[in-house]
Write a protein that holds these residues in place. Structure first.
Motif, PDB file in Angstrom:
ATOM      1  N   VAL A 165       0.874  -1.180   0.000  1.00 25.26           N
ATOM      2  CA  VAL A 165       0.000   0.000   0.000  1.00 25.26           C
ATOM      3  C   VAL A 165       0.904   1.221   0.000  1.00 25.26           C
ATOM      4  O   VAL A 165       1.918   1.249   0.698  1.00 25.26           O
ATOM      5  N   GLN A 166       0.561   2.225  -0.802  1.00 26.96           N
ATOM      6  CA  GLN A 166       1.282   3.492  -0.785  1.00 26.96           C
ATOM      7  C   GLN A 166       0.473   4.552  -0.060  1.00 26.96           C
ATOM      8  O   GLN A 166      -0.756   4.611  -0.192  1.00 26.96           O
ATOM      9  N   LEU A 167       1.173   5.388   0.692  1.00 29.73           N
ATOM     10  CA  LEU A 167       0.576   6.519   1.395  1.00 29.73           C
ATOM     11  C   LEU A 167       1.204   7.800   0.855  1.00 29.73           C
ATOM     12  O   LEU A 167       2.429   7.901   0.761  1.00 29.73           O
ATOM     13  N   SER A 168       0.371   8.757   0.502  1.00 29.61           N
ATOM     14  CA  SER A 168       0.880   9.972  -0.131  1.00 29.61           C
ATOM     15  C   SER A 168       1.428  10.965   0.878  1.00 29.61           C
ATOM     16  O   SER A 168       1.180  10.880   2.092  1.00 29.61           O
ATOM     17  N   LEU A 169       2.173  11.927   0.369  1.00 29.24           N
ATOM     18  CA  LEU A 169       2.629  13.075   1.141  1.00 29.24           C
ATOM     19  C   LEU A 169       1.661  14.229   0.894  1.00 29.24           C
ATOM     20  O   LEU A 169       1.490  14.675  -0.243  1.00 29.24           O
ATOM     21  N   ASP A 170       1.022  14.687   1.938  1.00 27.47           N
ATOM     22  CA  ASP A 170       0.051  15.775   1.828  1.00 27.47           C
ATOM     23  C   ASP A 170       0.784  17.107   1.693  1.00 27.47           C
ATOM     24  O   ASP A 170       1.511  17.533   2.604  1.00 27.47           O
ATOM     25  N   ALA A 171       0.605  17.769   0.564  1.00 32.03           N
ATOM     26  CA  ALA A 171       1.300  19.023   0.295  1.00 32.03           C
ATOM     27  C   ALA A 171       0.879  20.144   1.233  1.00 32.03           C
ATOM     28  O   ALA A 171       1.561  21.179   1.328  1.00 32.03           O
ATOM     29  N   ASN A 172      -0.232  19.979   1.943  1.00 33.03           N
ATOM     30  CA  ASN A 172      -0.752  21.037   2.796  1.00 33.03           C
ATOM     31  C   ASN A 172      -0.190  21.017   4.218  1.00 33.03           C
ATOM     32  O   ASN A 172      -0.443  21.940   4.993  1.00 33.03           O
ATOM     33  N   LEU A 173       0.547  19.966   4.564  1.00 31.85           N
ATOM     34  CA  LEU A 173       1.026  19.819   5.939  1.00 31.85           C
ATOM     35  C   LEU A 173       2.383  20.483   6.122  1.00 31.85           C
ATOM     36  O   LEU A 173       3.219  20.497   5.216  1.00 31.85           O
ATOM     37  N   SER A 174       2.615  20.996   7.325  1.00 26.48           N
ATOM     38  CA  SER A 174       3.936  21.489   7.684  1.00 26.48           C
ATOM     39  C   SER A 174       4.854  20.305   7.967  1.00 26.48           C
ATOM     40  O   SER A 174       4.404  19.154   8.104  1.00 26.48           O
TER      41      SER A 174
END
Length: 260
Positions: free
Chosen positions: A128-137
């Motif tokens: 399973v892949q989990l993305s990197l949320d561009a909105n997080l610090s």
């Protein structure tokens, strides 16, 4: 499962590593062979940045050839790993904030399959892949990663795929396979690895305050963030193993970090 799985960050470099061995890929295999076989692998790859946190939920994965200008053979690589609805549900249960969206269409990018092809060549472990949320610090990414700690005790290998030092704009492409490093890249690696060894996540998250060499080494955060996800999973009884600290092309290092 009571035995806690390690967590590992792999400096993945060029997608051509899916086709060829070099001084780095045998160490990926060694790491996989020396740990218990995981029930499934959760991958955080530099090559999936999204609007919100998202995970793959497909039962079977297509491969994403997210690069151009490489030999035809690279676009013919196959890695037929299955997905895991069970792991996807576990991830959603563990992450309370932010909510994790499901994507049953997206396949695996080369940050995932080019690495796993060496570590688990039989493609017999669900992924399973989990993305990197561009909105997080940076700090929010670390707090999100900490929520995944219980998965390690459930037989899940959490794998971050990126690069500690990744500046393709300054890379010497004529010497892209040569093991050399610019002076600024060596200095940046020394600063960053000292903080990795000391466990100073706050300083690593605030990397832009670490001086010009580090800023040059990390012009954008997406290849660096998967390392912070792995370091956020470290517990007091976890050993730390740093390997593959060599460079290619002057401005790309292949550092790998295993906790546990």
């Amino acid at each position: 499962m009571s035995n806690k799985m390690p967590a590992i960050f792999i400096g993945h470099g060029s997608p051509m590593l899916a086709l060829e061995d070099n001084p780095f890929t045998p160490q990926w295999r060694r790491a996989a062979q020396q740990m218990p076989k995981p029930e499934a692998v959760l991958v955080v790859s530099a090559h999936w940045v999204s609007d919100g946190v998202t995970e793959t939920t497909a039962d079977a994965h297509e491969l994403i050839y997210d690069f151009y200008g490489f030999p035809k053979a690279l676009y013919q690589v196959r890695y037929p790993a299955k997905g895991s609805r069970q792991l996807a549900e576990q991830v959603q249960q563990q992450i309370s904030q932010p909510a994790v969206a499901a994507d049953n269409k997206r396949g695996l990018d080369h940050g995932t399959w080019a690495v796993l092809k060496h570590m688990y060549p039989q493609a017999d472990i669900p992924v399973v892949q989990l993305s990197l949320d561009a909105n997080l610090s940076m700090q929010q990414h670390i707090e999100l990663a900490k929520q995944l700690k219980p998965l390690r005790k459930q037989g899940i290998l959490i794998l971050g795929s990126g690069n500690l030092i990744h500046n393709l704009r300054l890379m010497d492409r004529q010497r892209a396979d040569e093991p050399f490093a610019y002076d600024w890249a060596v200095r940046a690696q020394e600063i960053l690895l000292a903080l990795v060894k000391s466990g100073d996540l706050d300083a690593l998250a605030n990397y832009r305050a670490l001086g010009g060499d580090v800023q040059k080494a990390i012009p954008t955060a997406e290849h660096y963030l998967p390392l912070l996800y792995i370091l956020a999973l470290q517990e007091n009884d976890d050993a730390l193993d740093i390997f593959n600290t060599g460079f290619v092309g002057g401005s790309l290092d292949m550092t790998c970090v295993q906790v546990g």
